[in-house]
Design a protein around this motif. Structure first.
Motif, PDB file in Angstrom:
ATOM      1  N   ALA A   1       0.836  -1.206   0.000  1.00  0.00           N
ATOM      2  CA  ALA A   1       0.000   0.000   0.000  1.00  0.00           C
ATOM      3  C   ALA A   1       0.869   1.253   0.000  1.00  0.00           C
TER       4      ALA A   1
ATOM      5  N   ASN B   1      -6.534   7.935   2.860  1.00  0.00           N
ATOM      6  CA  ASN B   1      -7.602   7.286   2.089  1.00  0.00           C
ATOM      7  C   ASN B   1      -7.076   6.089   1.320  1.00  0.00           C
ATOM      8  N   LYS B   2      -5.932   6.276   0.715  1.00  0.00           N
ATOM      9  CA  LYS B   2      -5.378   5.180  -0.093  1.00  0.00           C
ATOM     10  C   LYS B   2      -4.987   3.996   0.766  1.00  0.00           C
TER      11      LYS B   2
ATOM     12  N   ALA C   1      -6.474   0.190   0.899  1.00  0.00           N
ATOM     13  CA  ALA C   1      -5.601  -0.965   0.647  1.00  0.00           C
ATOM     14  C   ALA C   1      -5.504  -1.891   1.842  1.00  0.00           C
TER      15      ALA C   1
ATOM     16  N   GLN D   1       3.577  11.988  -0.560  1.00  0.00           N
ATOM     17  CA  GLN D   1       2.504  11.603   0.372  1.00  0.00           C
ATOM     18  C   GLN D   1       3.043  10.602   1.401  1.00  0.00           C
TER      19      GLN D   1
ATOM     20  N   TYR E   1      -4.984  12.251   1.403  1.00  0.00           N
ATOM     21  CA  TYR E   1      -4.885  11.319   0.269  1.00  0.00           C
ATOM     22  C   TYR E   1      -4.214  10.032   0.704  1.00  0.00           C
TER      23      TYR E   1
ATOM     24  N   THR F   1       2.261   2.220  -3.329  1.00  0.00           N
ATOM     25  CA  THR F   1       1.370   2.888  -4.289  1.00  0.00           C
ATOM     26  C   THR F   1       1.324   4.395  -4.075  1.00  0.00           C
ATOM     27  N   LEU F   2       1.744   4.843  -2.906  1.00  0.00           N
ATOM     28  CA  LEU F   2       1.697   6.279  -2.614  1.00  0.00           C
ATOM     29  C   LEU F   2       2.848   6.994  -3.318  1.00  0.00           C
TER      30      LEU F   2
END
Lengths: 213, 260
Positions: free
Chosen positions: A151, A196-197, A201, A159, A193, A154-155
């Protein structure tokens, strides 16, 4: 160590998971006081200071770089810089802020030097089993860790950096903004952001993954 | 976990908990050891450097003092720091100083002739001075005697105290003229080769050849050409040389009307 007059620091004492210091006659020395003592030649003061922050810094760099070797290199570089800069150290801000600012800058420098930095996870979470953990729990933990790493991957790095400075270093929005060189609102939006991501995940897909495990 | 208390919760607490649960990693022991070793090494290096620096400052101070003393003693012995023995030597020659007369135009060396004359005059008694020409009416006694008179103001004069004072004034003037002559002669040094060549040739009938002349001899042959040279000197800013040439022109061609 003789008891010196010191100001109790919330940032120092309220960090969860930190080693609980026995409360001696006097209050424990602040980070700045320890650094100043080290500047004057007290290596034991440096060791105390180091032990306070090494794990949080290590985890920050580990999550940020997603590469164990890179994290260790940058970690060593950060402390080397602090050791060399001890004579110029002035307690104008909290030591933790100073430490993570140096770490952030060192990582940025590393990225610039190695523009082909791959964000593939070169970490092997299973190679370091947590002591005192049951095998089942260890497997579950390992799985959860891998999910978190995926996870985090992916950022975007900005971030991820803001998230880790907030979570691992425990720094405030204003300090993160100062370190990152952006304004407060930018930091807040990055954190939102990221949150949330990561939530999407980690928490939501966790249930189906756990059933499989 | 530190949250920004002034704002809403930016990070979901579940994520923070998840992070704490999953990750409990600590720094590798070998990494800890390496960094602590480096910290100790840095302090040891400081101690060694400090001990060396502790010697530098007093050593540097002593070296500075010794060097200063050596310089002072060296200059003191060589006399550079000593006061000037002859204050007259310090007086710079004025640009308007008129050259001495040319006692012997045929000699080919105006300045040397003047010096010879001054030396001859030195032997004459104080107060009895014969000016070389009208233009040098302010000529005074021999410069060497003048300098001696400066050093020994109580030197008795044959004509009494009043004459002695007059002698002193005149000797000062002579000294100044001598300085001018010396300056002129020093300026004329490069043209000595020309002098030697000129000496071998027959002396021109008109104006005397001069080793210190700013105008070439060819232009000195006629007054008009000589005047053109003077004007050229003036235009180029060499006023002192132009004045000297005018003076020489007047002496050589007294009938020539200078277009001033």
């Amino acid at each position: 160590m003789t008891a010196l007059t010191a100001v109790r620091s919330r940032a120092t004492l309220s960090t969860p998971g930190s080693v609980p210091y026995a409360r001696p006659m006097g209050a424990p020395l602040t980070d700045s006081a320890l650094m100043l003592r080290y500047r004057d030649g007290d290596t034991q003061a440096f060791e105390v200071l180091y032990r306070r922050h090494n794990d949080a810094l290590y985890r920050y760099l580990l999550r940020l770089s997603l590469n164990r070797d890179v994290a260790e290199d940058v970690f060593q570089e950060v402390w080397s810089k602090i050791i060399k800069a001890r004579h110029r150290y002035r307690p104008t801000a909290q030591f933790r802020t100073f430490l993570f600012r140096v770490a952030h800058n060192c990582f940025i420098d590393y990225l610039r030097r190695n523009s082909r930095h791959t964000q593939t996870s070169a970490m092997d979470p299973d190679s370091r089993p947590d002591p005192g953990v049951e095998p089942d729990q260890a497997a579950e933990k390992s799985l959860a860790r891998r999910r978190l790493e995926a996870a985090l991957e992916t950022l975007p790095v900005e971030q991820r950096d803001a998230f880790l400075l907030h979570e691992e270093a425990g720094l405030s929005i204003d300090v993160i903004a100062d370190i990152s060189g952006v304004n407060r609102e930018t930091v807040k939006s990055r954190l939102r952001y990221a949150s949330n991501k990561l939530k999407a995940a980690l928490i939501e897909p966790a249930k189906p993954t756990e059933r499989r495990a | 976990m530190k949250k920004d208390t002034r704002n809403e919760q930016l990070i979901d607490p579940a994520i923070s908990d998840h992070l704490k649960t999953v990750y409990g990693e600590t720094t590798p022991a070998d990494l800890d050891a390496a960094i602590l070793r480096e910290a100790k090494r840095a302090v040891r290096a400081d101690t060694r450097r400090g001990a060396a620096v502790a010697w530098f400052r007093p050593l540097a101070f002593v070296a500075t003092v010794a060097l200063s003393l050596a310089i002072i003693l060296e200059f003191g012995e060589s006399g550079i720091l000593a006061p000037a023995a002859d204050p007259n030597r310090a007086a710079p020659p004025t640009s308007n100083a008129q050259p001495a007369a040319m006692p012997d135009p045929a000699s080919g060396n105006r300045n040397q002739a003047t010096l010879d004359e001054l030396k001859r005059q030195e032997k004459s008694p104080a107060g009895a001075r014969q000016p070389a020409n009208a233009a040098a009416a302010t000529d005074a006694g021999p410069p060497e005697q003048a300098s001696r008179s400066k050093l020994q103001p109580e030197q008795p004069s044959a004509e009494g105290a009043g004459a002695g004072e007059a002698f002193t004034v005149e000797s000062e003037k002579a000294m100044q003229r001598l300085q001018v002559l010396d300056a002129d002669r020093a300026a004329a040094l490069p043209s000595r080769a020309e002098l030697a060549a000129r000496d071998s040739a027959p002396a021109p009938a008109g104006p005397a050849a001069s080793s210190t002349a700013a105008c070439p001899d060819a232009q000195r042959a006629t007054p008009d050409a000589w005047w053109q040279c003077v004007e050229a000197l003036r235009k180029s800013g060499q006023d002192a040389a132009a004045e000297r040439e005018i003076e020489a022109l007047r002496k050589a061609f007294p009938d020539f009307e200078l277009p001033l």
